[in-house]
Write an enzyme that holds these catalytic residues in place. Structure first.
Site, PDB file in Angstrom:
ATOM      1  N   CYS A   2       0.843  -1.190   0.000  1.00 20.92           N
ATOM      2  CA  CYS A   2       0.000   0.000   0.000  1.00 20.92           C
ATOM      3  C   CYS A   2       0.882   1.245   0.000  1.00 20.92           C
ATOM      4  O   CYS A   2       2.099   1.147  -0.001  1.00 20.92           O
ATOM      5  CB  CYS A   2      -0.892   0.001   1.230  1.00 20.92           C
ATOM      6  SG  CYS A   2      -1.615  -1.603   1.588  1.00 20.92           S
ATOM      7  N   ARG A  27       2.193   1.608  -7.411  1.00 20.75           N
ATOM      8  CA  ARG A  27       2.286   0.456  -6.524  1.00 20.75           C
ATOM      9  C   ARG A  27       1.020  -0.392  -6.548  1.00 20.75           C
ATOM     10  O   ARG A  27       1.021  -1.521  -6.064  1.00 20.75           O
ATOM     11  CB  ARG A  27       2.551   0.919  -5.091  1.00 20.75           C
ATOM     12  CG  ARG A  27       3.832   1.702  -4.943  1.00 20.75           C
ATOM     13  CD  ARG A  27       4.004   2.200  -3.537  1.00 20.75           C
ATOM     14  NE  ARG A  27       4.172   1.102  -2.605  1.00 20.75           N
ATOM     15  CZ  ARG A  27       5.313   0.479  -2.387  1.00 20.75           C
ATOM     16  NH1 ARG A  27       6.377   0.869  -3.031  1.00 20.75           N
ATOM     17  NH2 ARG A  27       5.397  -0.504  -1.523  1.00 20.75           N
ATOM     18  N   TRP A  82      -3.940  -1.863  -0.820  1.00 18.22           N
ATOM     19  CA  TRP A  82      -4.021  -3.080  -1.646  1.00 18.22           C
ATOM     20  C   TRP A  82      -4.436  -4.154  -0.654  1.00 18.22           C
ATOM     21  O   TRP A  82      -3.660  -4.559   0.220  1.00 18.22           O
ATOM     22  CB  TRP A  82      -2.661  -3.370  -2.272  1.00 18.22           C
ATOM     23  CG  TRP A  82      -2.576  -4.661  -3.015  1.00 18.22           C
ATOM     24  CD1 TRP A  82      -2.312  -5.894  -2.482  1.00 18.22           C
ATOM     25  CD2 TRP A  82      -2.745  -4.881  -4.413  1.00 18.22           C
ATOM     26  NE1 TRP A  82      -2.305  -6.849  -3.463  1.00 18.22           N
ATOM     27  CE2 TRP A  82      -2.565  -6.261  -4.654  1.00 18.22           C
ATOM     28  CE3 TRP A  82      -3.039  -4.037  -5.490  1.00 18.22           C
ATOM     29  CZ2 TRP A  82      -2.661  -6.820  -5.923  1.00 18.22           C
ATOM     30  CZ3 TRP A  82      -3.127  -4.597  -6.757  1.00 18.22           C
ATOM     31  CH2 TRP A  82      -2.943  -5.959  -6.968  1.00 18.22           C
ATOM     32  N   GLY A 109       1.670  -3.257   5.174  1.00 14.55           N
ATOM     33  CA  GLY A 109       2.238  -4.509   5.665  1.00 14.55           C
ATOM     34  C   GLY A 109       1.228  -5.330   6.436  1.00 14.55           C
ATOM     35  O   GLY A 109       0.018  -5.167   6.256  1.00 14.55           O
ATOM     36  N   GLU A 490      11.036 -21.932 -15.952  1.00 17.46           N
ATOM     37  CA  GLU A 490      10.786 -20.518 -15.676  1.00 17.46           C
ATOM     38  C   GLU A 490      11.941 -19.648 -16.198  1.00 17.46           C
ATOM     39  O   GLU A 490      11.724 -18.587 -16.776  1.00 17.46           O
ATOM     40  CB  GLU A 490      10.568 -20.327 -14.165  1.00 17.46           C
ATOM     41  CG  GLU A 490      10.297 -18.910 -13.708  1.00 17.46           C
ATOM     42  CD  GLU A 490       9.105 -18.241 -14.364  1.00 17.46           C
ATOM     43  OE1 GLU A 490       8.312 -18.912 -15.042  1.00 17.46           O
ATOM     44  OE2 GLU A 490       8.988 -17.011 -14.226  1.00 17.46           O
ATOM     45  N   GLU A 497      10.838 -14.502 -23.264  1.00 21.10           N
ATOM     46  CA  GLU A 497       9.850 -13.429 -23.326  1.00 21.10           C
ATOM     47  C   GLU A 497      10.451 -12.042 -23.261  1.00 21.10           C
ATOM     48  O   GLU A 497       9.884 -11.114 -23.831  1.00 21.10           O
ATOM     49  CB  GLU A 497       8.717 -13.619 -22.300  1.00 21.10           C
ATOM     50  CG  GLU A 497       9.074 -13.451 -20.847  1.00 21.10           C
ATOM     51  CD  GLU A 497       7.850 -13.604 -19.921  1.00 21.10           C
ATOM     52  OE1 GLU A 497       8.027 -14.052 -18.802  1.00 21.10           O
ATOM     53  OE2 GLU A 497       6.731 -13.254 -20.326  1.00 21.10           O
ATOM     54  N   HIS A 513      18.172 -38.386 -25.225  1.00 17.07           N
ATOM     55  CA  HIS A 513      17.213 -38.952 -26.165  1.00 17.07           C
ATOM     56  C   HIS A 513      16.935 -38.013 -27.338  1.00 17.07           C
ATOM     57  O   HIS A 513      15.819 -38.016 -27.870  1.00 17.07           O
ATOM     58  CB  HIS A 513      15.924 -39.319 -25.427  1.00 17.07           C
ATOM     59  CG  HIS A 513      16.156 -40.303 -24.316  1.00 17.07           C
ATOM     60  ND1 HIS A 513      16.601 -41.581 -24.550  1.00 17.07           N
ATOM     61  CD2 HIS A 513      16.052 -40.185 -22.973  1.00 17.07           C
ATOM     62  CE1 HIS A 513      16.734 -42.212 -23.400  1.00 17.07           C
ATOM     63  NE2 HIS A 513      16.419 -41.384 -22.420  1.00 17.07           N
ATOM     64  N   LYS A 612      -0.008  -8.488 -19.905  1.00 13.69           N
ATOM     65  CA  LYS A 612       0.042  -8.989 -18.530  1.00 13.69           C
ATOM     66  C   LYS A 612      -1.005 -10.077 -18.290  1.00 13.69           C
ATOM     67  O   LYS A 612      -0.738 -11.068 -17.643  1.00 13.69           O
ATOM     68  CB  LYS A 612      -0.180  -7.819 -17.579  1.00 13.69           C
ATOM     69  CG  LYS A 612       0.027  -8.157 -16.132  1.00 13.69           C
ATOM     70  CD  LYS A 612       1.486  -8.156 -15.774  1.00 13.69           C
ATOM     71  CE  LYS A 612       1.739  -8.854 -14.463  1.00 13.69           C
ATOM     72  NZ  LYS A 612       3.099  -9.352 -14.368  1.00 13.69           N
TER      73      LYS A 612
HETATM   74  C1  G6P Z   1       0.634 -13.923 -19.248  1.00 21.23           C
HETATM   75  C2  G6P Z   1       1.793 -13.259 -18.537  1.00 21.23           C
HETATM   76  C3  G6P Z   1       2.604 -14.301 -17.734  1.00 21.23           C
HETATM   77  C4  G6P Z   1       1.672 -15.034 -16.781  1.00 21.23           C
HETATM   78  C5  G6P Z   1       0.507 -15.697 -17.541  1.00 21.23           C
HETATM   79  C6  G6P Z   1      -0.528 -16.257 -16.586  1.00 21.23           C
HETATM   80  O1  G6P Z   1       1.119 -14.748 -20.266  1.00 21.23           O
HETATM   81  O2  G6P Z   1       2.641 -12.644 -19.476  1.00 21.23           O
HETATM   82  O3  G6P Z   1       3.605 -13.634 -16.982  1.00 21.23           O
HETATM   83  O4  G6P Z   1       2.410 -16.010 -16.101  1.00 21.23           O
HETATM   84  O5  G6P Z   1      -0.161 -14.704 -18.330  1.00 21.23           O
HETATM   85  O6  G6P Z   1      -1.122 -15.196 -15.886  1.00 21.23           O
HETATM   86  P1  G6P Z   1      -1.907 -15.359 -14.544  1.00 21.23           P
HETATM   87  O7  G6P Z   1      -2.392 -13.976 -14.212  1.00 21.23           O
HETATM   88  O8  G6P Z   1      -3.039 -16.298 -14.799  1.00 21.23           O
HETATM   89  O9  G6P Z   1      -0.969 -15.903 -13.530  1.00 21.23           O
END
Ligand code: G6P
Length: 617
Positions: A2, A27, A82, A109, A490, A497, A513, A612
């Site tokens: 927040c 934020r 938040w 917090g 990951e 990306e 393989h 996003k």
């Molecule tokens: C998009 C974002 C990723 C994220 C995925 C799933 O592809 O670019 O960073 O992991 O969506 O999003 P979520 O909000 O469902 O975790």
């Protein structure tokens, strides 16, 4: 995550405070509020939604409406919230007051011992008007107050456990704010005849560039003439202010060049928020917020995890933890596959949808499908009020704060931490682990935020050196086994990306393989070789790769020299329980992708072709 802004000085401060909040909008928040003190009375206004709603509520920018919230006041507090404890409502928005509305506070917090404090205060006759942990602080100050606000705050501070920062004012002290810090950021802005207190510098940067940092365990008393810092015991602390030289763009990102980098550095805090009060004792995980029937948890047949992207990788780590600790079979699926394969699922399954945003269409569809087929559905999400929270029987929030960079970083580690909590909680419900092992794992989990910090502090230079050497590469390969494999997936996703360099992640045992044909002297191979019962197997895969001449960069647990012997370059991460290593092992891989992308001059916050949240059906 927040935002806090406070002002005391000579100027009317309502607009100053709301403008300060606006600078903290990056934020993320879901509600906001302001309290102003004038003529011995505090006037407070709160609103759900964005700051435009708060401006309307206080009468700013509306034609002819009588403005409320004491526009002439020269002292006040404001906050963007938040939600973490309690829903997104006006009542739960800050500031919060005590019983007689004389003390107002804003807090960032989490107060970990909120439940017992609330019970004690109720026993003393205090009446609460919100569901938040924050309101407790106003009542504690009320309880301890006997004429000296700083001392009342100090006593309240002594009662609190958790990680937080708060600021308080009292109707009887029209020129004093008192703030305290334990883990969450707090900074004072020193102007001419006026002083600000805030959770981040951008809140007052337009007014003063003279800032004073408050450290953990400190209390600061703020008046128009300046600030007095004391420690928890009351001893005075000497602290010099410094001039902040950021430009506006850097200020928006809290001094960072990019949101992604800022979010990488927020990871210790994000994980601290995730685990906070969910580990209330040395030997107990508390996920009672899930409100799942204990009998169901004891008897469920299996867990199915559905997710997309980075959330899928967090689920993969969770699978190992749940199976290892709770001995419940876990099936893992990409949500966009699961929803179209007519899955076999029934009422004795728990389906966990992991989605940071809570809005990803495939994950939502997979969760709905499972629910229609009678399964219990749980959402693990970062966003209160998101669609996933409405489509689930139970919800667990990651509490990582807003993530602006498209590449998920802090939300990944907080999802992984949350999955560890789930694994351990299910194990405890089903008596699947000896009590000593649970206590051991809880101690390790509590240490994760500091281990994440330690990693971020120590790996940077080595990672940068690898990035410099490989930034023009045409292919990266990531190899790992067991919990190391999702870390590789990951790491490779991050590299693709944001750096646009083709990369692949493979189960190290599968290399022989076929994919081994891809390797030659020019291929950087990143190997996640953290300590585990199968480390020797990983190392024999490293041998295979090196025999093809590829350059091996290993991520190793400190104190395992045989990994360094087998690799061309080693990046060490701190030791923790082997199942928890992913949360530190992923950090150098995030940083590697970040530095490679930056060295290639790319926009890491908004990579091409990516958004996003992917909501397209
Ligand atoms: C998009 C974002 C990723 C994220 C995925 C799933 O592809 O670019 O960073 O992991 O969506 O999003 P979520 O909000 O469902 O975790």
């Amino acid at each position: 995550m927040c935002g806090i802004v406070g002002y005391v000085g000579k100027r009317p401060c309502r607009d100053l405070l709301i403008n300060g909040l606006q600078k903290l909008e990056y934020r993320g928040y879901d509600s906001a509020g302001i309290s102003l003190l004038a003529d011995g009375e505090i006037d407070s206004v709160r609103a759900v939604g964005n700051l435009a709603n708060l401006r309307v509520a206080v009468g700013m920018g509306t034609n002819g409406d009588a403005p409320v919230a004491a526009p002439s006041a020269t002292i006040g507090l404001a906050h963007t919230r938040w939600a973490t404890h309690g829903r997104v409502t006006e009542e739960n928005a800050h500031p919060h007051g005590d019983c007689s509305d004389e003390v107002h506070i804003v807090l960032n917090g989490i107060i970990e011992n909120h439940a017992e404090l609330r019970q004690d205060l109720r026993g003393d006759g205090h009446v609460f008007s919100s569901e938040t942990d924050a309101e407790i602080v106003a009542h504690l100050i009320e309880k301890h107050y006997s004429g000296d606000l700083t001392e009342a705050v100090r006593s309240a501070f002594g009662d609190l456990r958790g990680h937080y920062a708060f600021a308080a004012m009292h109707a009887a002290h029209p020129d004093t704010l008192v703030a305290a810090r334990q883990e969450c950021p707090l900074v004072v802005g020193m102007g001419d005849d006026e002083t600000f207190v805030a959770s981040a510098i951008p809140a007052f940067l337009a007014e003063t560039r003279n800032a004073l940092a408050i450290e953990n365990g400190e209390i600061v008393t703020v008046t128009p003439d300046g600030a007095t810092v004391t420690d928890a015991a009351g001893a005075s602390v000497a602290r010099k202010s410094e001039e902040i030289l950021w430009d506006e763009d850097a200020a928006e990102k809290g001094g960072y060049a990019t949101f992604m980098r800022k979010e990488i550095d927020e990871q210790p805090d994000a994980v601290a928020e995730t685990i906070a009060d969910r580990l209330p004792d040395k030997d107990r995980v508390d996920l009672s917020e899930l409100e799942l029937d204990p009998e169901f948890v004891r008897s469920m047949r299996r867990i199915v995890i559905v997710a997309c992207g980075t959330s899928y990788h967090a689920g993969l780590v969770g699978r190992y933890a749940i199976e290892q600790w709770a001995r419940v079979p876990v099936e893992m699926d990409i949500a966009s596959e699961y929803r179209y394969r007519d899955p076999v699922v029934s009422s004795d399954d728990l389906v966990i949808g992991i989605t940071q945003s809570g809005e990803t269409a495939d994950t939502l569809a997979a969760m709905r499908l499972a629910r229609e087929k009678g399964a219990k559905v749980m959402a693990l999400t970062n966003v209160m009020g998101s669609q996933a929270t409405r489509d689930a029987d139970a919800v667990l929030f990651t509490r990582a704060g807003l993530e602006i960079g498209v590449a998920a970083t802090k939300t990944f580690v907080s999802q992984v931490a949350a999955m560890y909590l789930v694994g351990l909680w299910v194990a405890q419900q089903r008596d699947a682990l000896p009590a000593e092992r649970v206590a051991e794992l809880i101690a390790e989990l509590r240490n994760l935020p500091s281990k994440i910090q330690e990693t971020l502090d120590s790996v940077e230079e080595r990672v940068k050196a690898v990035a410099r050497a490989e930034k023009d590469g045409t292919f990266f390969l990531y190899l790992g086994r067991n919990v190391g494999l999702p870390v590789c997936l990951e790491g490779a996703l991050k590299m693709k990306e944001i750096s646009y360099i083709p990369s692949d992640a493979y189960a190290a045992g599968e290399m022989k393989h076929g994919p081994i044909a891809l390797l030659d002297e020019s291929t950087p191979v990143v190997c996640v070789a953290t300590d585990s019962p199968i480390l020797d197997k990983v190392l024999s895969n490293v041998e295979e790769v090196r025999a093809r001449g590829a350059d091996v960069v290993s991520i190793a647990t400190e104190g395992t020299p045989r990994v360094a012997e087998a690799s061309d370059l080693t990046i060490e991460v701190p030791r923790t329980d082997w199942l928890l290593q992913p949360i530190v092992a992923v950090l150098p891989l995030q940083l590697l992708a970040y530095h490679v992308a930056r060295m290639r001059g790319l926009n890491v916050d908004q990579p091409r072709n990516l958004a996003k949240t992917v909501t397209v059906e």
